[in-house]
Write a protein that holds these residues in place. Structure first.
Motif, PDB file in Angstrom:
ATOM      1  N   THR A 211      18.642   7.956 -12.871  1.00 66.68           N
ATOM      2  CA  THR A 211      17.813   8.651 -11.876  1.00 66.68           C
ATOM      3  C   THR A 211      16.554   7.895 -11.441  1.00 66.68           C
ATOM      4  OG1 THR A 211      16.702   9.790 -13.694  1.00 66.68           O
ATOM      5  CG2 THR A 211      18.530  10.974 -12.635  1.00 66.68           C
ATOM      6  N   THR A 212      16.475   6.608 -11.726  1.00 66.50           N
ATOM      7  CA  THR A 212      15.226   5.913 -11.401  1.00 66.50           C
ATOM      8  C   THR A 212      15.444   4.851 -10.325  1.00 66.50           C
ATOM      9  OG1 THR A 212      14.484   6.223 -13.670  1.00 66.50           O
ATOM     10  CG2 THR A 212      13.337   4.541 -12.392  1.00 66.50           C
ATOM     11  N   LEU A 213      14.499   4.772  -9.392  1.00 61.52           N
ATOM     12  CA  LEU A 213      14.504   3.677  -8.424  1.00 61.52           C
ATOM     13  C   LEU A 213      13.310   2.777  -8.698  1.00 61.52           C
ATOM     14  CD1 LEU A 213      15.275   5.203  -4.891  1.00 61.52           C
ATOM     15  CD2 LEU A 213      16.875   4.272  -6.570  1.00 61.52           C
ATOM     16  N   GLU A 214      13.542   1.473  -8.563  1.00 56.78           N
ATOM     17  CA  GLU A 214      12.424   0.522  -8.640  1.00 56.78           C
ATOM     18  C   GLU A 214      12.405  -0.308  -7.373  1.00 56.78           C
ATOM     19  OE1 GLU A 214      12.007  -0.153 -13.470  1.00 56.78           O
ATOM     20  OE2 GLU A 214      12.458  -1.853 -12.178  1.00 56.78           O
ATOM     21  N   MET A 215      11.222  -0.377  -6.767  1.00 52.95           N
ATOM     22  CA  MET A 215      11.088  -1.118  -5.520  1.00 52.95           C
ATOM     23  C   MET A 215       9.958  -2.113  -5.644  1.00 52.95           C
ATOM     24  SD  MET A 215      11.190   2.445  -3.768  1.00 52.95           S
ATOM     25  CE  MET A 215      11.060   3.023  -5.433  1.00 52.95           C
ATOM     26  N   ARG A 216      10.183  -3.309  -5.115  1.00 54.39           N
ATOM     27  CA  ARG A 216       9.125  -4.316  -5.164  1.00 54.39           C
ATOM     28  C   ARG A 216       8.786  -4.720  -3.737  1.00 54.39           C
ATOM     29  NH1 ARG A 216       9.287 -10.142  -8.405  1.00 54.39           N
ATOM     30  NH2 ARG A 216       7.068 -10.157  -8.915  1.00 54.39           N
ATOM     31  N   ILE A 217       7.516  -4.785  -3.440  1.00 58.78           N
ATOM     32  CA  ILE A 217       7.110  -5.293  -2.130  1.00 58.78           C
ATOM     33  C   ILE A 217       6.235  -6.519  -2.328  1.00 58.78           C
ATOM     34  CG2 ILE A 217       7.286  -3.155  -0.791  1.00 58.78           C
ATOM     35  CD1 ILE A 217       4.332  -2.687  -1.248  1.00 58.78           C
ATOM     36  N   GLY A 218       6.206  -7.383  -1.316  1.00 56.92           N
ATOM     37  CA  GLY A 218       5.394  -8.584  -1.410  1.00 56.92           C
ATOM     38  C   GLY A 218       4.780  -8.902  -0.066  1.00 56.92           C
ATOM     39  N   GLY A 219       3.614  -9.547  -0.095  1.00 54.03           N
ATOM     40  CA  GLY A 219       2.982  -9.932   1.165  1.00 54.03           C
ATOM     41  C   GLY A 219       1.504 -10.182   0.976  1.00 54.03           C
ATOM     42  N   PHE A 220       0.733  -9.949   2.029  1.00 57.13           N
ATOM     43  CA  PHE A 220      -0.713 -10.125   1.946  1.00 57.13           C
ATOM     44  C   PHE A 220      -1.312  -9.044   1.059  1.00 57.13           C
ATOM     45  CE2 PHE A 220       0.099 -12.686   5.593  1.00 57.13           C
ATOM     46  CZ  PHE A 220      -0.948 -13.595   5.653  1.00 57.13           C
ATOM     47  N   PRO A 221      -2.235  -9.418   0.170  1.00 59.57           N
ATOM     48  CA  PRO A 221      -2.855  -8.408  -0.687  1.00 59.57           C
ATOM     49  C   PRO A 221      -3.488  -7.291   0.151  1.00 59.57           C
ATOM     50  CG  PRO A 221      -3.672 -10.636  -1.227  1.00 59.57           C
ATOM     51  CD  PRO A 221      -2.735 -10.779  -0.073  1.00 59.57           C
ATOM     52  N   GLU A 222      -3.986  -7.671   1.323  1.00 57.92           N
ATOM     53  CA  GLU A 222      -4.679  -6.690   2.181  1.00 57.92           C
ATOM     54  C   GLU A 222      -3.726  -5.613   2.717  1.00 57.92           C
ATOM     55  OE1 GLU A 222      -4.667  -9.928   2.574  1.00 57.92           O
ATOM     56  OE2 GLU A 222      -6.735 -10.638   2.345  1.00 57.92           O
ATOM     57  N   SER A 223      -2.445  -5.936   2.830  1.00 60.09           N
ATOM     58  CA  SER A 223      -1.515  -4.975   3.438  1.00 60.09           C
ATOM     59  C   SER A 223      -0.715  -4.182   2.404  1.00 60.09           C
ATOM     60  CB  SER A 223      -0.552  -5.710   4.367  1.00 60.09           C
ATOM     61  OG  SER A 223       0.319  -6.520   3.601  1.00 60.09           O
ATOM     62  N   LEU A 224      -0.681  -4.700   1.181  1.00 63.83           N
ATOM     63  CA  LEU A 224       0.228  -4.098   0.193  1.00 63.83           C
ATOM     64  C   LEU A 224      -0.121  -2.658  -0.144  1.00 63.83           C
ATOM     65  CD1 LEU A 224       1.124  -6.887  -2.385  1.00 63.83           C
ATOM     66  CD2 LEU A 224       2.500  -5.930  -0.544  1.00 63.83           C
ATOM     67  N   GLY A 225      -1.406  -2.350  -0.198  1.00 68.67           N
ATOM     68  CA  GLY A 225      -1.835  -0.994  -0.522  1.00 68.67           C
ATOM     69  C   GLY A 225      -1.280  -0.002   0.491  1.00 68.67           C
ATOM     70  N   ARG A 226      -1.418  -0.353   1.771  1.00 63.80           N
ATOM     71  CA  ARG A 226      -0.950   0.542   2.832  1.00 63.80           C
ATOM     72  C   ARG A 226       0.571   0.659   2.834  1.00 63.80           C
ATOM     73  NH1 ARG A 226      -3.165  -2.164   7.882  1.00 63.80           N
ATOM     74  NH2 ARG A 226      -3.465  -3.926   6.483  1.00 63.80           N
ATOM     75  N   ARG A 227       1.231  -0.441   2.535  1.00 64.52           N
ATOM     76  CA  ARG A 227       2.702  -0.416   2.505  1.00 64.52           C
ATOM     77  C   ARG A 227       3.217   0.435   1.338  1.00 64.52           C
ATOM     78  NH1 ARG A 227       4.799  -6.334   2.663  1.00 64.52           N
ATOM     79  NH2 ARG A 227       6.818  -5.256   2.624  1.00 64.52           N
ATOM     80  N   LEU A 228       2.503   0.317   0.226  1.00 65.35           N
ATOM     81  CA  LEU A 228       2.873   1.100  -0.951  1.00 65.35           C
ATOM     82  C   LEU A 228       2.719   2.595  -0.665  1.00 65.35           C
ATOM     83  CD1 LEU A 228       3.690   0.508  -3.889  1.00 65.35           C
ATOM     84  CD2 LEU A 228       1.287   0.667  -4.500  1.00 65.35           C
ATOM     85  N   LYS A 229       1.630   2.923   0.003  1.00 64.94           N
ATOM     86  CA  LYS A 229       1.345   4.311   0.340  1.00 64.94           C
ATOM     87  C   LYS A 229       2.471   4.865   1.229  1.00 64.94           C
ATOM     88  CE  LYS A 229      -1.409   7.971   1.085  1.00 64.94           C
ATOM     89  NZ  LYS A 229      -0.476   8.693   1.954  1.00 64.94           N
ATOM     90  N   ARG A 230       2.899   4.034   2.174  1.00 71.74           N
ATOM     91  CA  ARG A 230       3.950   4.472   3.083  1.00 71.74           C
ATOM     92  C   ARG A 230       5.271   4.712   2.332  1.00 71.74           C
ATOM     93  NH1 ARG A 230       6.339   2.273   8.112  1.00 71.74           N
ATOM     94  NH2 ARG A 230       5.505   0.208   7.702  1.00 71.74           N
ATOM     95  N   LEU A 231       5.529   3.825   1.389  1.00 75.88           N
ATOM     96  CA  LEU A 231       6.737   3.961   0.572  1.00 75.88           C
ATOM     97  C   LEU A 231       6.699   5.279  -0.210  1.00 75.88           C
ATOM     98  CD1 LEU A 231       9.248   2.309  -0.056  1.00 75.88           C
ATOM     99  CD2 LEU A 231       7.944   1.064  -1.783  1.00 75.88           C
TER     100      LEU A 231
END
Lengths: 348, 474
Positions: A211-231
């Protein structure tokens, strides 16, 4: 079992000319593929190593087939680059050639594709001891028969790989990992299904059953917070955020979760196949690349269940019959005959 | 029964063409300098008909060529004199589009762009985008491992084909690959892609689809020299950015594109198009870095597309460049060599010098991100000797690409046009291995005979003349 060592192109040719049946071995990290069978001589290529060319600006390198991935990745890292298909078993000594022969990719293949998307060229010794080159050393090339792609997953059937050229990419400046649990397997699967079609540029998208999902995102440190929030918004769950996620994914790609199992397999999976696979007696396992790639640890009855179910798989460790099903005869056999007429190499 | 009689039993009137006037449109592909008269053309509508036709060819020893829209620029779908043409345009159904699985299963006559059009409502698209994508078919894309502007980041056709149903030259039907992104066993479908129809005909193709990027950032930068534009590409790469596309056009191609489609390009020595794509938050950050890089690259003007309309306008000129060059010259040869990115400047200087020496204009359009040059050699076929001079110049450019560590072709294939240069890039043993594979799968040498392999059909194994490769057969 007789074992010989070849650490140069000439020694490989010599070995091919003088031994009726050979089984190549690199770092031995996938023992089911590199254990000699009756009548075979083990051709140890661990000495055939070193990076021959590397131009970071071209995103291309060429290395001897026996070069440990660890060595290659260390060199790429000094230029901020990596192998985007994230090959497994690096810490266990996997080599470039062995990884190609087995056709293995790891969790980060989700973002840019698998091994087959990054191999550019090969130089190999065919069954007659001739040196054959396919592909090239540039990122785009459509000239001649693509022997380099033929090598992917070939288990050494067509020749002994000597040199390989690969495309590489810049490593993400920063990464984050989100781990989200669901209450039921169906919910996790539904979320996985939804994420697959969204333009989120996930580096990795894994289902850790049940039952677990793991997702990894990568990119500019400045954008990762917002992308994580969207996820998190998409999934309607906060989940657990791993900021320092490097060590975690290194263990995943080295298949540490299979450690206790006697048999290791790779299964080409699919979203619609997951419920079927989940009904089989498989041991520890993880679906990578949005569910398209399963690595599982098995007991013998689990392997039998895969076979009985007609589910294609490759054994990396713990069993003698490694490939199921056999390659399609009408296309495979003529190519094998053309490149290995005396049947010196594995398969077929 | 004779071959034609048996064909008649297979194909109803109207789908078997044998009259001269009917055959004429099939005598060449987009490389019109070469023409060959086939014996007949058939228009299959189902894969069983293709299989039967191939089996018939095998029984009678008749060579065959499969073709789609005939957009090959290397003569890859040129008929064999007296052979059969399998025109597959009527096999144009998308058999399955499964957004959850991210795959499309198509017949070979489906037009490339149609897949993305049909996938769009699901937020998906088919990534390989040859400039011919509004007309070229996927069967041809598979045969030639077609590319486009986005290959550096997304790879070529081979990377997007997950499975193939193929009829071998002996008429056997085989399934290669599967519906997963991953497979086990040799990557036979990957090997089939790019073999230019020499190993069989694709009957059904399974493609991977990708989520359509959420945001694009497309800019057009003007430079006072081609070299400056080329240097800008290196600076972008060195900054650690990975754009979806980087394209350069020189003055001649800018003028041509402008005259043809009025894209509103500035009239300068060189234009660079850079396109970033990805999640909007990421593209925003990348765009900031790109702006800095462009600022330091010596660009005389930088335009950023503010809307999808403006983005399309930037691409319209680039995509129209080949056909637009037709306005500048009665005829032209499109070359397709590849060089390592760092050698682009050197390659362009040398092409300029060769252009002077041969007294023929060369327009340059290229995929700068992956070093794929498209020199357009302009000539007038009505002037005696000019075609030969243009071909010689084009050949010099190909040899130059190989000398600089590149390739004879990035996406157009070898076909008949470049097979004479294969020995520049490949050693005799490499070519021999290709011949042996060809011969093993196609013992009668029927499938797209005479393409790609310089000595093909003349090796001792083929019962023909001895060639330079002959001694290797010993």
């Amino acid at each position: 079992m007789p074992e010989i060592f070849a650490s140069s192109l000439e020694e490989v040719r010599e070995a091919v000319r003088t031994h009726p049946r050979l089984r190549p071995k690199g770092g031995g990290s996938k023992p089911a593929l590199s254990s000699p069978q009756e009548g075979e001589t083990l051709l140890n290529l661990s000495g055939l190593k070193g990076i021959l060319e590397y131009a970071p600006e071209e995103f291309v390198f060429t290395a001897y087939a026996g070069t440990p991935l660890k060595e290659i990745e260390a060199t790429l890292r000094t230029h901020g680059q990596y192998l985007p298909f994230h090959p497994p078993l690096v810490e266990q000594g996997a080599t470039l050639g062995g990884t190609v022969a087995a056709g293995l990719s790891g969790p980060m293949r989700e973002r840019f594709g698998g091994l087959r998307d990054f191999i550019l060229g090969v130089r190999f010794v065919d069954g007659e001891g001739r040196v054959v080159r396919g592909g090239g050393k540039v990122v785009k090339n459509a000239a001649g028969f693509p022997f380099h792609r033929l090598m992917v997953g070939s288990l050494g059937a067509f020749g002994v790989m000597v040199e390989l050229s690969f495309k590489v990419f810049p490593y993400p400046r920063a990464t984050r990992t989100l781990r989200v649990g669901f209450s039921k397997p169906e919910e996790a699967l539904a979320a996985l299904e939804g994420l697959r079609t969204l333009p989120l540029d996930l580096l990795a998208l894994d289902l850790v059953p049940p039952t677990t999902l793991e997702m990894r995102i990568g990119g500019f440190p400045e954008s990762l917070g917002r992308r994580l929030k969207r996820l998190q918004d998409v999934l309607k769950r906060e989940g657990e955020v791993l900021a320092e996620d490097e060590a975690h994914w290194e263990r995943v790609r080295d298949l540490a979760f299979l450690q206790e199992s006697p048999i290791w397999v790779k299964v080409p999976s699919r979203l619609d196949l997951i419920p079927t696979l989940e009904s089989l007696p498989l041991g520890p396992r993880r679906y990578m690349a949005g569910g398209d790639l399963l690595y599982a640890g098995l007991e013998p009855h689990g392997l039998k269940a895969l076979r009985d179910g007609g589910i294609p798989h490759l054994v990396l460790r713990g069993a003698q019959e490694v490939l199921f099903p056999s390659p399609p005869e009408a296309f495979f056999a003529p190519i094998k005959r053309a490149l290995d007429p005396k049947g010196r190499f594995p398969l077929g | 029964m004779g071959f034609l009689e048996e064909l008649r039993a297979l194909f109803p009137p109207g789908r078997l063409l044998t009259k001269e006037a009917e055959l004429a449109p099939y005598e060449s592909d987009a490389l019109t300098a070469y023409r060959k008269r086939p014996l007949a053309v058939v228009l299959p509508e189902r894969k069983e008909e293709v299989v039967e036709a191939v089996r018939l060819c095998y029984r009678h020893g008749v060579p065959f060529v499969a073709r789609g829209s005939g957009t090959s620029l290397s003569g890859g779908s040129l008929p064999v004199e007296g052979g059969l043409v399998l025109a597959l345009n009527r096999m144009n159904r998308i058999l399955r589009l499964d957004p959850k699985a991210r795959i499309a299963v198509v017949e070979p006559g489906v037009v490339n762009l149609e897949v993305s059009r049909r996938a769009a409502p699901f937020g998906l698209y088919y990534a390989p985008d040859p400039s011919s994508q509004p007309i070229s078919t996927l069967g041809g894309n598979v045969a030639f491992n077609s590319g486009g502007a986005h290959c550096l980041k997304y790879g070529m056709t081979a990377n997007h084909v997950l499975a193939l149903e193929v009829v071998t030259p002996k008429g056997e039907v085989v399934h290669l690959g599967g519906q997963s992104l991953e497979g086990v066993g040799p990557d036979l479908h990957g090997f089939f892609v790019g073999t230019e129809g020499l190993l069989g005909v694709a009957l059904e193709i399974t493609l991977r689809l990708l989520p359509k990027p959420e945001a694009y950032h497309t800019l057009l930068a003007a430079y006072e020299s081609l070299e400056a534009a080329g240097n800008a590409v290196s600076q972008v790469i060195q900054s650690g950015l990975l754009p979806g596309a980087m394209e350069i056009m020189d003055r001649l191609s800018i003028e041509a594109a402008e005259a043809a489609v009025k894209a509103g390009y500035p009239q300068v020595e060189a234009l660079l198009i850079v396109e970033l794509e990805g999640p909007k938050e990421e593209v925003e950050e990348e765009a900031k870095l790109l702006a800095r890089v462009m600022g330091e690259s010596g660009a005389t003007e930088v335009r950023i597309a503010q809307s999808e309309g403006e983005r399309q306008a930037i691409w319209k000129g680039r995509k129209a460049a080949f056909s637009a060059v037709g306005r500048l010259s009665p005829d032209y040869i499109v070359q397709d060599g590849v060089v390592p990115r760092s050698r682009l400047g050197e390659a362009l200087r040398e092409i300029g010098r060769l252009s002077q020496a041969y007294g023929l204009r060369v327009a340059n359009v290229f995929h700068a991100g992956d070093g794929n040059l498209h020199p357009l050699v302009l000539y007038d076929g009505k002037k005696p000797g000019e075609l030969e001079r243009a071909e010689a110049l084009a050949g010099e450019i190909l040899k130059l690409c190989v000398r600089l560590g590149g390739s004879l072709t990035g996406e157009h294939g070898i076909g008949v046009e470049k097979k004479g240069y294969m020995a520049e890039m490949f050693a005799p043993e490499d070519l021999l291995a290709m011949e042996r594979v060809k011969e093993a799968l196609d013992p009668k040498g029927l499938a797209n005979r005479g393409k790609v392999l310089p000595g093909y059909g003349q090796s001792p194994h083929q019962g023909g003349l001895k060639t330079d490769l002959g001694e290797l057969y010993a």
